[in-house]
Design a protein around this motif. Structure first.
Motif, mmCIF file in Angstrom:
data_model
loop_
_atom_site.group_PDB
_atom_site.id
_atom_site.type_symbol
_atom_site.label_atom_id
_atom_site.label_comp_id
_atom_site.label_asym_id
_atom_site.label_seq_id
_atom_site.Cartn_x
_atom_site.Cartn_y
_atom_site.Cartn_z
ATOM 1 N N LEU A 120 0.743 -1.197 0.037
ATOM 2 C CA LEU A 120 0.009 -0.039 0.040
ATOM 3 C C LEU A 120 0.849 1.241 0.042
ATOM 4 C CD1 LEU A 120 -2.723 -1.069 2.509
ATOM 5 C CD2 LEU A 120 -3.171 -0.663 0.129
ATOM 6 N N PRO A 121 0.384 2.411 -0.711
ATOM 7 C CA PRO A 121 1.406 3.692 -0.753
ATOM 8 C C PRO A 121 0.949 4.126 0.703
ATOM 9 C CG PRO A 121 -0.805 3.745 -1.945
ATOM 10 C CD PRO A 121 -0.776 2.297 -1.518
ATOM 11 N N PRO A 122 1.745 5.125 1.159
ATOM 12 C CA PRO A 122 1.638 5.787 2.381
ATOM 13 C C PRO A 122 0.348 6.931 2.192
ATOM 14 C CG PRO A 122 3.502 6.648 1.019
ATOM 15 C CD PRO A 122 3.192 5.562 0.313
ATOM 16 N N LEU A 123 -0.449 6.670 2.352
ATOM 17 C CA LEU A 123 -1.703 7.452 2.224
ATOM 18 C C LEU A 123 -1.760 8.484 3.397
ATOM 19 C CD1 LEU A 123 -4.258 5.161 0.701
ATOM 20 C CD2 LEU A 123 -2.862 6.761 -0.425
ATOM 21 N N THR A 124 -1.572 8.005 4.483
ATOM 22 C CA THR A 124 -1.709 8.778 5.850
ATOM 23 C C THR A 124 -0.509 8.643 6.568
ATOM 24 O OG1 THR A 124 -2.762 6.973 7.310
ATOM 25 C CG2 THR A 124 -4.162 8.520 5.543
ATOM 26 N N ALA A 125 -0.499 9.535 7.514
ATOM 27 C CA ALA A 125 0.707 9.531 8.566
ATOM 28 C C ALA A 125 0.617 8.198 9.624
ATOM 29 C CB ALA A 125 0.620 10.657 9.356
ATOM 30 N N TYR A 126 -0.687 8.012 9.974
ATOM 31 C CA TYR A 126 -0.892 6.822 10.856
ATOM 32 C C TYR A 126 -0.761 5.430 10.402
ATOM 33 C CZ TYR A 126 -2.058 9.775 14.955
ATOM 34 O OH TYR A 126 -1.885 10.593 15.892
ATOM 35 N N TYR A 127 -0.964 5.376 8.908
ATOM 36 C CA TYR A 127 -0.605 4.276 8.329
ATOM 37 C C TYR A 127 0.804 3.986 8.181
ATOM 38 C CZ TYR A 127 0.254 0.486 4.886
ATOM 39 O OH TYR A 127 0.738 -0.460 4.273
ATOM 40 N N VAL A 128 1.737 5.059 8.212
ATOM 41 C CA VAL A 128 3.206 4.845 8.080
ATOM 42 C C VAL A 128 3.613 4.599 9.725
ATOM 43 C CG1 VAL A 128 5.379 6.013 7.807
ATOM 44 C CG2 VAL A 128 3.417 6.331 6.212
ATOM 45 N N MET A 129 2.998 5.192 10.613
ATOM 46 C CA MET A 129 3.166 5.179 12.106
ATOM 47 C C MET A 129 2.985 3.789 12.430
ATOM 48 S SD MET A 129 2.067 8.882 12.906
ATOM 49 C CE MET A 129 1.753 8.657 14.565
ATOM 50 N N ARG A 130 1.677 3.086 12.375
ATOM 51 C CA ARG A 130 1.528 2.160 12.833
ATOM 52 C C ARG A 130 1.445 0.778 12.072
ATOM 53 N NH1 ARG A 130 -1.506 2.751 17.273
ATOM 54 N NH2 ARG A 130 -2.747 4.897 17.424
ATOM 55 N N VAL A 131 1.968 0.673 10.725
ATOM 56 C CA VAL A 131 2.082 -0.414 9.785
ATOM 57 C C VAL A 131 3.485 -0.359 9.283
ATOM 58 C CG1 VAL A 131 1.397 -1.663 7.737
ATOM 59 C CG2 VAL A 131 -0.505 -0.310 9.433
ATOM 60 N N GLY A 132 3.851 0.607 8.749
ATOM 61 C CA GLY A 132 5.223 0.920 8.106
ATOM 62 C C GLY A 132 5.103 0.198 6.726
ATOM 63 N N ARG A 133 6.158 -0.656 6.476
ATOM 64 C CA ARG A 133 6.167 -1.250 5.048
ATOM 65 C C ARG A 133 5.448 -2.456 5.091
ATOM 66 N NH1 ARG A 133 11.192 0.616 6.176
ATOM 67 N NH2 ARG A 133 11.747 2.194 4.521
ATOM 68 N N LEU A 134 4.409 -2.941 4.188
ATOM 69 C CA LEU A 134 3.685 -4.078 4.213
ATOM 70 C C LEU A 134 4.042 -4.928 2.953
ATOM 71 C CD1 LEU A 134 1.222 -5.431 5.366
ATOM 72 C CD2 LEU A 134 -0.332 -4.093 3.826
ATOM 73 N N PRO A 135 4.826 -5.925 3.151
ATOM 74 C CA PRO A 135 5.084 -7.117 2.114
ATOM 75 C C PRO A 135 3.827 -8.006 1.823
ATOM 76 C CG PRO A 135 6.130 -7.738 4.174
ATOM 77 C CD PRO A 135 5.559 -6.367 4.355
ATOM 78 N N LEU A 136 3.901 -8.175 0.610
ATOM 79 C CA LEU A 136 2.851 -9.468 0.118
ATOM 80 C C LEU A 136 3.591 -10.848 0.252
ATOM 81 C CD1 LEU A 136 0.021 -9.703 -0.851
ATOM 82 C CD2 LEU A 136 1.179 -9.951 -3.072
ATOM 83 N N VAL A 137 2.888 -11.659 0.995
ATOM 84 C CA VAL A 137 3.289 -13.048 0.968
ATOM 85 C C VAL A 137 2.571 -13.727 -0.025
ATOM 86 C CG1 VAL A 137 3.406 -15.356 2.461
ATOM 87 C CG2 VAL A 137 3.610 -12.978 3.566
#
Length: 218
Positions: A120-137
């Motif tokens: 996912l792109p970094p749409l919001t600050a809280y996504y970056v803060m709580r999730v960070g980078r999200l790899p696909l398995v």
């Protein structure tokens, strides 16, 4: 000492039931899908059992594992327990793991052209803060030993991963943190799908770098 251990375990059981009910009632999981676990202070884990609705959990029937990962009490464990244990094995800071089949996250996992290194792109600050980078398995059948290995291979560097055609697995330093990160992931997936093919303005690489330096959501 024994009384304090039992008290801590009872609190963990109560927390799992409360969070499961909240997730279910808000439509973030359904039927008997999804599972939650907590690492116990004295070693071992509590986990939601197989074929159980997160909306109707019995704290006394949660699956109990010892520090070696052996099932020692409660109902039969979920076949996806290995996903949780794989995450814990690589993350000593992890106190809880949440795995859901949440609708928007699963939908994103099925899209062609997403970046498997960072879905996912970094749409919001809280996504970056709580999730960070999200790899696909890559897709593997639920309960497959290779799926757990694939999660383990990524979880040293990522506390959240997305299973293709399946759903997210998210670890946190507490059950609340794992829950909040899972919810932030699902909401960001929903936003991503709502935006569709429209031109978007995600956070810049500099803005993302500042957030990662301050909050390190790895």
């Amino acid at each position: 000492m024994i009384d304090s251990i039992r008290h801590a375990e009872n609190l963990a059981r109560t927390d799992i039931v409360k969070v499961g009910k909240s997730l279910f009632e808000r439509g973030l999981t359904f039927g008997s899908t999804g599972n939650i676990s907590i690492r116990l202070d004295e070693g071992g884990w509590l986990m939601t059992p197989t074929n159980a609705s997160l909306g109707d959990l019995d704290p006394a029937r949660l699956s109990l594992f010892d520090s070696t990962g052996r099932h020692i009490g409660g109902d039969a464990p979920t076949k996806e327990g290995a996903l949780h244990l794989a995450m814990y094995s690589q993350r000593q800071d992890a106190r809880a793991v949440v795995h859901l089949h949440s609708t928007h996250s699963v939908a994103v996992s099925m899209l062609e052209g997403i970046d498997p290194l960072d879905v996912l792109p970094p749409l919001t600050a809280y996504y970056v803060m709580r999730v960070g980078r999200l790899p696909l398995v890559p897709y593997l059948p639920p309960g497959d030993a290779e799926l757990a290995k694939a999660v383990g291979a990524l979880s040293g560097a990522h506390h959240a991963v997305l299973l293709a055609n399946h759903g997210p697995v998210v670890a946190g330093t507490s059950l609340a943190n794992a829950q909040y990160a899972t919810e932030e992931l699902e909401e960001t997936a929903r936003l991503f799908l709502l935006l569709g093919t429209r031109a978007i303005r995600p956070l810049t690489s500099q803005q993302v770098a500042v957030l990662r330096q301050r909050f390190d959501p790895k």
